[in-house]
Write a protein that holds these residues in place. Structure first.
Motif, PDB file in Angstrom:
ATOM      1  N   ASN A 196       3.490   0.525   6.905  1.00  0.00           N
ATOM      2  CA  ASN A 196       3.758   0.810   5.496  1.00  0.00           C
ATOM      3  C   ASN A 196       2.593   1.566   4.863  1.00  0.00           C
ATOM      4  O   ASN A 196       1.429   1.324   5.186  1.00  0.00           O
ATOM      5  CB  ASN A 196       3.984  -0.495   4.718  1.00  0.00           C
ATOM      6  N   LEU A 197       2.945   2.472   3.942  1.00  0.00           N
ATOM      7  CA  LEU A 197       1.948   3.202   3.163  1.00  0.00           C
ATOM      8  C   LEU A 197       2.315   3.074   1.691  1.00  0.00           C
ATOM      9  O   LEU A 197       3.439   3.381   1.293  1.00  0.00           O
ATOM     10  CB  LEU A 197       1.907   4.678   3.561  1.00  0.00           C
ATOM     11  N   SER A 198       1.369   2.600   0.893  1.00  0.00           N
ATOM     12  CA  SER A 198       1.591   2.432  -0.542  1.00  0.00           C
ATOM     13  C   SER A 198       0.602   3.306  -1.310  1.00  0.00           C
ATOM     14  O   SER A 198      -0.599   3.273  -1.045  1.00  0.00           O
ATOM     15  CB  SER A 198       1.413   0.959  -0.937  1.00  0.00           C
ATOM     16  N   ILE A 199       1.130   4.101  -2.257  1.00  0.00           N
ATOM     17  CA  ILE A 199       0.303   4.977  -3.093  1.00  0.00           C
ATOM     18  C   ILE A 199       0.606   4.637  -4.547  1.00  0.00           C
ATOM     19  O   ILE A 199       1.770   4.656  -4.961  1.00  0.00           O
ATOM     20  CB  ILE A 199       0.619   6.459  -2.828  1.00  0.00           C
ATOM     21  N   SER A 200      -0.418   4.325  -5.322  1.00  0.00           N
ATOM     22  CA  SER A 200      -0.169   3.940  -6.714  1.00  0.00           C
ATOM     23  C   SER A 200      -1.179   4.588  -7.655  1.00  0.00           C
ATOM     24  O   SER A 200      -2.342   4.794  -7.303  1.00  0.00           O
ATOM     25  CB  SER A 200      -0.226   2.415  -6.870  1.00  0.00           C
ATOM     26  N   PHE A 201      -0.687   4.930  -8.853  1.00  0.00           N
ATOM     27  CA  PHE A 201      -1.505   5.437  -9.954  1.00  0.00           C
ATOM     28  C   PHE A 201      -1.209   4.548 -11.164  1.00  0.00           C
ATOM     29  O   PHE A 201      -0.090   4.566 -11.688  1.00  0.00           O
ATOM     30  CB  PHE A 201      -1.145   6.884 -10.290  1.00  0.00           C
ATOM     31  N   LYS A 203      -7.482  -0.163   2.710  1.00  0.00           N
ATOM     32  CA  LYS A 203      -7.176   0.011   1.289  1.00  0.00           C
ATOM     33  C   LYS A 203      -8.311   0.813   0.645  1.00  0.00           C
ATOM     34  O   LYS A 203      -9.471   0.419   0.688  1.00  0.00           O
ATOM     35  CB  LYS A 203      -7.046  -1.331   0.578  1.00  0.00           C
ATOM     36  N   PHE A 204      -7.950   1.979   0.070  1.00  0.00           N
ATOM     37  CA  PHE A 204      -8.916   2.841  -0.611  1.00  0.00           C
ATOM     38  C   PHE A 204      -8.589   2.808  -2.102  1.00  0.00           C
ATOM     39  O   PHE A 204      -7.467   3.094  -2.501  1.00  0.00           O
ATOM     40  CB  PHE A 204      -8.803   4.277  -0.089  1.00  0.00           C
ATOM     41  N   THR A 205      -9.568   2.449  -2.928  1.00  0.00           N
ATOM     42  CA  THR A 205      -9.363   2.344  -4.370  1.00  0.00           C
ATOM     43  C   THR A 205     -10.321   3.286  -5.098  1.00  0.00           C
ATOM     44  O   THR A 205     -11.528   3.279  -4.844  1.00  0.00           O
ATOM     45  CB  THR A 205      -9.599   0.905  -4.858  1.00  0.00           C
ATOM     46  N   LEU A 206      -9.761   4.112  -5.993  1.00  0.00           N
ATOM     47  CA  LEU A 206     -10.550   5.027  -6.819  1.00  0.00           C
ATOM     48  C   LEU A 206     -10.312   4.685  -8.285  1.00  0.00           C
ATOM     49  O   LEU A 206      -9.177   4.406  -8.686  1.00  0.00           O
ATOM     50  CB  LEU A 206     -10.131   6.483  -6.571  1.00  0.00           C
ATOM     51  N   ASP A 256     -13.928   2.023  -3.947  1.00  0.00           N
ATOM     52  CA  ASP A 256     -14.135   0.907  -3.034  1.00  0.00           C
ATOM     53  C   ASP A 256     -13.253   1.116  -1.808  1.00  0.00           C
ATOM     54  O   ASP A 256     -12.174   1.720  -1.898  1.00  0.00           O
ATOM     55  CB  ASP A 256     -13.792  -0.420  -3.714  1.00  0.00           C
ATOM     56  N   LEU A 257     -13.715   0.640  -0.681  1.00  0.00           N
ATOM     57  CA  LEU A 257     -12.981   0.792   0.572  1.00  0.00           C
ATOM     58  C   LEU A 257     -13.030  -0.519   1.337  1.00  0.00           C
ATOM     59  O   LEU A 257     -14.101  -1.076   1.570  1.00  0.00           O
ATOM     60  CB  LEU A 257     -13.595   1.922   1.410  1.00  0.00           C
TER      61      LEU A 257
END
Length: 415
Positions: free
Chosen positions: A330-335, A405-408, A395-396
């Protein structure tokens, strides 16, 4: 050399290389090719695979109609930024393929001199009407037309459209590579000037910062474009070119955005459209093995960020995390926007990162340079740091064998 200079086609491509590529494509398809600059001046000594009928007509009283067709088609292709398919005044099917770099129209490839089935032929516009008196002015032209028209290459409209779009991708990709090389050369010249300059020159430093941004972004694009062309080729072999035009259309949308965007800052909505086209193309590689979820808070769509800073992270998750995993994932992309902050998160259930790689990437929090970190992640963090400064954080988290999980976090700045 000024960074604002409008380049000519001769500045950024090798005519010998382009002529060799076009000659091979022409010999494979049986279609003619002719490269001209933005003033309509032919750049090759000899046209490739010109039909005797067309060669004779261009040197006859009908030649002005050929030139009129070329000029009209070139203007329409330059205006629309995509290949323009049409019928010439004698009924042959042709395409005008524009070459555009950073929004500047540099030249055009004319290809075709083909014929279609009547049903397909009626779908195309005849942009210049034939001269009904032509056969009386030169009777041998009618005989020549009757003798050679059937020798024009017969193709389907679908295949001709696919060929025109593929030619568009290849030509503009070569032009983009040439432009990137010029930017890298300018970057070196600016750095030398800065070292030699004793006093701080603010304008020179601004130019250097912009060139660094363009150079880092240029490193991201060619690798993906080249892999995509390979995907197009494999897909065409597997399914007889049924789906190929769709892939080319998505790639062309990406390429046009890359070449037309002189402003390096986009809205989040524009960046999302780029990501969606990218994911459509990647679907032909992952073939249903990856479930993709896209969650976007509409209140952040008009926020701004530097161009092509999220796609490399999505590509990294797919290419290194999920594609090598046999069962997919699974790949999740969120804004998500909360007050004045937009949080962007890319999370996958792929292979995860080895501890050594994760440790190396996390060093970017305290240092701008690392030894082995990937170009994509390194460039994204540096670009966002340069643009947003202290307002940007990231954060990674990654567990080898389980996912990443990569968070910007960027400030919401309405465009």
């Amino acid at each position: 050399m000024s960074q604002d200079r409008i380049f000519q086609l001769s500045d950024i491509i090798s005519f010998d290389t382009m002529q060799e590529i076009l000659s091979h494509l022409s010999n494979v398809t049986g279609l003619t090719t002719l490269l001209s600059d933005n003033k309509g001046i032919a750049l090759f000594d000899d046209e490739v695979n010109f039909n005797p009928l067309c060669r004779r007509l261009r040197n006859s009283p009908a030649g002005h109609l050929c030139e009129k067709s070329d000029a009209y088609a070139g203007l329409e292709a330059a205006r629309s930024g995509k290949p323009f398919i049409y019928r010439c005044h004698m009924g042959a099917v042709e395409a005008a393929v524009p070459i555009i770099v950073c929004g500047n129209y540099l030249g055009i490839i004319l290809t075709g001199q083909a014929r279609l089935d009547k049903q397909d032929m009626d779908k195309l516009e005849q942009i210049v009407k034939p001269d009904t008196n032509l056969k009386y002015l030169q009777p041998d032209l009618q005989e020549l037309y009757d003798r050679h028209y059937q020798s024009l290459t017969l193709v389907s409209l679908k295949k001709f459209l696919s060929y025109a779009h593929l030619l568009f991708v290849i030509a503009n990709y070569i032009a983009e590579i040439g432009y990137r090389n010029i930017i890298q050369k300018q970057l070196s010249e600016y750095e030398v000037n800065l070292l030699q300059e004793k006093n701080n020159n603010s304008e020179l430093e601004k130019g250097l910062a912009l060139l660094k941004l363009k150079n880092m972004q240029a490193q991201m694009n060619p690798h993906f474009l080249f892999n995509t062309l390979n995907t197009i080729n494999q897909q065409a072999i597997l399914e007889g070119a049924v789906e190929t035009p769709k892939i080319i259309h998505a790639l062309s949308a990406i390429l046009r955005k890359t070449l037309k965007t002189s402003n390096q800052i986009l809205t989040i909505e524009e960046e999302l459209n780029y990501i969606k086209n990218y994911l459509y193309i990647k679907e032909f590689v992952i073939r249903g093995r990856v479930q993709i979820e896209l969650h976007v808070d509409e209140s952040c769509l008009d926020g701004q960020l530097p161009i092509f800073t999220i796609q490399p992270l999505v590509d990294n998750a797919l290419t290194h995390g999920l594609e090598p995993k046999e069962e997919g994932g699974n790949l999740s992309i969120s804004f998500v926007r909360e007050n004045d902050t937009v949080t962007i998160q890319i999370e996958d259930t792929g292979l995860g990162m080895p501890h050594e790689v994760l440790k190396e990437i996390l060093l970017l929090k305290s240092s701008e340079h690392t030894k082995t970190v990937s170009i994509g992640i390194n460039n994204v963090i540096r670009i966002l740091n340069d643009y947003f400064g202290a307002s940007f954080s990231w954060d990674l988290k990654s567990i080898h064998g389980e996912g990443t999980k990569f968070t910007l976090r960027i400030p919401y700045q309405k465009r």
